[in-house]
Design a protein around this motif. Structure first.
Motif, short mmCIF file in Angstrom:
data_model
loop_
_atom_site.label_atom_id
_atom_site.label_comp_id
_atom_site.label_asym_id
_atom_site.label_seq_id
_atom_site.Cartn_x
_atom_site.Cartn_y
_atom_site.Cartn_z
N ASP A 1 -1.90 1.33 2.66
CA ASP A 1 -3.10 1.28 3.51
C ASP A 1 -3.69 -0.12 3.52
N ARG A 2 -4.66 -0.30 4.38
CA ARG A 2 -5.21 -1.62 4.63
C ARG A 2 -5.88 -2.23 3.40
N GLY A 3 -6.45 -1.37 2.59
CA GLY A 3 -7.16 -1.88 1.42
C GLY A 3 -6.24 -2.54 0.41
N ALA B 1 -4.58 7.97 3.49
CA ALA B 1 -4.42 8.32 4.90
C ALA B 1 -3.66 7.27 5.70
N GLY B 2 -3.91 6.01 5.39
CA GLY B 2 -3.26 4.97 6.19
C GLY B 2 -1.84 4.67 5.75
N ALA C 1 2.53 -2.59 6.09
CA ALA C 1 1.11 -2.33 5.94
C ALA C 1 0.60 -1.60 7.17
N GLU C 2 -0.50 -0.91 6.96
CA GLU C 2 -1.13 -0.15 8.03
C GLU C 2 -1.47 -1.08 9.21
N ASN C 3 -1.15 -0.63 10.39
CA ASN C 3 -1.46 -1.37 11.63
C ASN C 3 -0.74 -2.71 11.77
N TYR D 1 -0.91 -11.48 9.53
CA TYR D 1 -1.39 -11.55 8.16
C TYR D 1 -2.28 -12.76 7.89
N PHE E 1 -5.53 -12.72 5.85
CA PHE E 1 -5.58 -12.54 4.40
C PHE E 1 -5.34 -13.83 3.63
N GLU F 1 -9.58 2.89 13.60
CA GLU F 1 -8.16 2.64 13.38
C GLU F 1 -7.82 2.64 11.90
N SER F 2 -8.66 2.00 11.13
CA SER F 2 -8.31 1.87 9.73
C SER F 2 -8.75 3.13 9.00
N SER F 3 -8.01 3.45 7.98
CA SER F 3 -8.19 4.76 7.38
C SER F 3 -9.00 4.70 6.10
N ILE F 4 -9.37 3.51 5.69
CA ILE F 4 -9.89 3.45 4.33
C ILE F 4 -11.40 3.63 4.27
N ARG G 1 -15.31 0.84 2.31
CA ARG G 1 -14.27 -0.03 1.77
C ARG G 1 -13.90 -1.12 2.76
N GLU G 2 -13.92 -0.76 4.03
CA GLU G 2 -13.59 -1.76 5.06
C GLU G 2 -14.59 -2.91 4.99
N LEU H 1 -13.92 -5.03 2.03
CA LEU H 1 -12.73 -5.84 2.28
C LEU H 1 -13.08 -7.05 3.13
#
Lengths: 181, 203
Positions: free
Chosen positions: A96-98, A117-118, A137-139, B17, B20, B59-62, B66-67, B70
């Motif tokens: 997942d994204r995290g 989930a992701g 990775a997710e997405n 990426y 990041f 879209e993101s699941s977290i 948490r998003e 991040l």
């Protein structure tokens, strides 16, 4: 594996004989059967594979100055450059994204990051313990790391705790930035 | 059949990426100029207002919390990275390169170049280049301060100076000081023009 890796870790460089080259290619196809159709495109018959022996018995194989795969023991492990060229041939898991942030700094992947989930794990029976997996990775479209399962994917689903994948090679690590002149 | 992956010229990763690495700002600029189509796919939505943000969250699941965290961490990383780059640039600009001619026996002399290690130059390679360029011996040695310097045999001060200027300019570090030191020999009037202690910055 490549946490610290510089030019000083290179012990020797040598060209691989064409007969050896054939066996290598065959071995690669045996490990990743889906590569069969593209192997001649990836490594044309006329290209020269070079073998770079490094510290800790790591061996890198390069084609045209780019590291394509490497091995520590018997198993051939694809580098991310190779994975990006043809991503469909390898066992793949998704986090997942995290988790991306931690993976890109070289952490092992924990089980919860693979089951949330992701994330995506293959349906049963999944992959065995010790399989080399590509980590997506997710997405994201491109893969971001290569690792080795520390337990089978089914175990990851049921236990869901602790280390799931051992990190071998990730984006922006010394191997990724390694160039042969 | 095969894909030819696109890599960011700034941080060397696949463009998705970039966020990041903490170099996002420069990556974005590069991508916008070099590959506008990819830029649009990756970033266009982000620049828009609330709509896009909520879309991204869905879209993101977290989860929102948490998003957010991040996002914050990434921003922090970016700031850190920027600071570091600034510092490094500062260090590069404040350091100086010393090119020194030393007299050896009679008519012979050698040129020592030090202070290059800050600029991420491969010393061995540069030594090789000098060796073939001036057709002399050239080696990398440790000097008194335990730092690496390049030693070129023969009187090639002017050539080396020119080359170093060109090299620095290529790296976009025009303002770095290059100091030329000439340890004069007793009888050699024709080098007097270039002689003496002189320090100057390149044009």
């Amino acid at each position: 594996m490549f946490r610290k890796f510089t030019k000083e870790d290179v012990h020797s460089r040598s060209k691989v004989k064409s007969s050896m080259q054939r066996t290598l290619k065959a071995k690669l196809v045996r490990q990743y059967p889906k590569l069969e159709d593209v192997i001649d495109e990836l490594i044309p018959k006329k290209s020269q594979i070079e073998l770079i022996k490094c510290e800790d018995k790591i061996q890198l194989y390069t084609v045209d100055g780019e590291v394509f795969f490497f091995q520590k023991f018997d198993e051939l492990i694809p580098s991310l450059k190779l994975v990006h060229k043809f991503p469909d041939a390898y066992p793949t898991v998704q986090v997942d994204r995290g988790a991306i942030k931690f993976v890109l700094s070289g952490a092992n992947i924990m089980c919860p990051g693979l089951t949330s989930a992701g994330a995506k794990l293959p349906p049963a029976p999944g992959y065995e313990n010790d399989t080399i997996v590509v980590i997506n990775a997710e997405n994201k479209v491109s893969a971001m790391a290569v690792g080795k399962l520390m337990m089978s994917t089914e175990e990851i689903k049921s236990i869901n705790k602790g280390h799931g994948v051992e990190m071998i090679h990730h984006l922006d690590d010394p191997l990724w930035n390694f160039t042969v002149e | 059949m095969l894909r030819s992956p696109l890599y960011c010229a700034v941080c060397s990763l696949p463009p998705e990426y970039c966020e990041f690495t903490g170099k996002l700002k420069r990556c974005k600029v590069w991508l916008r100029d070099a590959h506008p189509a990819t830029y649009k796919i990756l970033y266009d939505a982000e620049d828009d207002s609330v709509d896009a943000v909520s879309g991204k969250l869905a879209e993101s699941s977290i989860g929102e919390e948490r998003e957010e965290k991040l996002e914050k961490d990434l921003l922090k990383l970016q700031a850190k990275q920027e600071n570091r780059e600034q510092r490094e640039l500062q260090m590069k600009l404040s350091s100086k390169v010393v090119i020194k001619r030393e007299a050896r026996t009679k008519k012979k002399s050698l040129v020592a170049i030090s202070g290059l290690e800050v600029f991420e130059i491969d010393m061995k390679k540069l030594a090789k280049t000098f060796a073939s360029k001036f057709a002399t011996g050239c080696s990398v040695a440790k000097n008194v301060e335990k730092k690496e310097e390049i030693i070129v045999q023969g009187d090639v001060l002017e050539g080396v100076e020119k080359y170093i200027h060109a090299l620095l300019e290529e790296k976009g570090l025009k303002d770095v000081k290059v100091e030329v030191v000439d340890v004069k020999k007793k009888k050699k009037p024709d080098t007097a023009a270039a002689g003496g202690d002189q320090s100057k910055s390149s044009k």
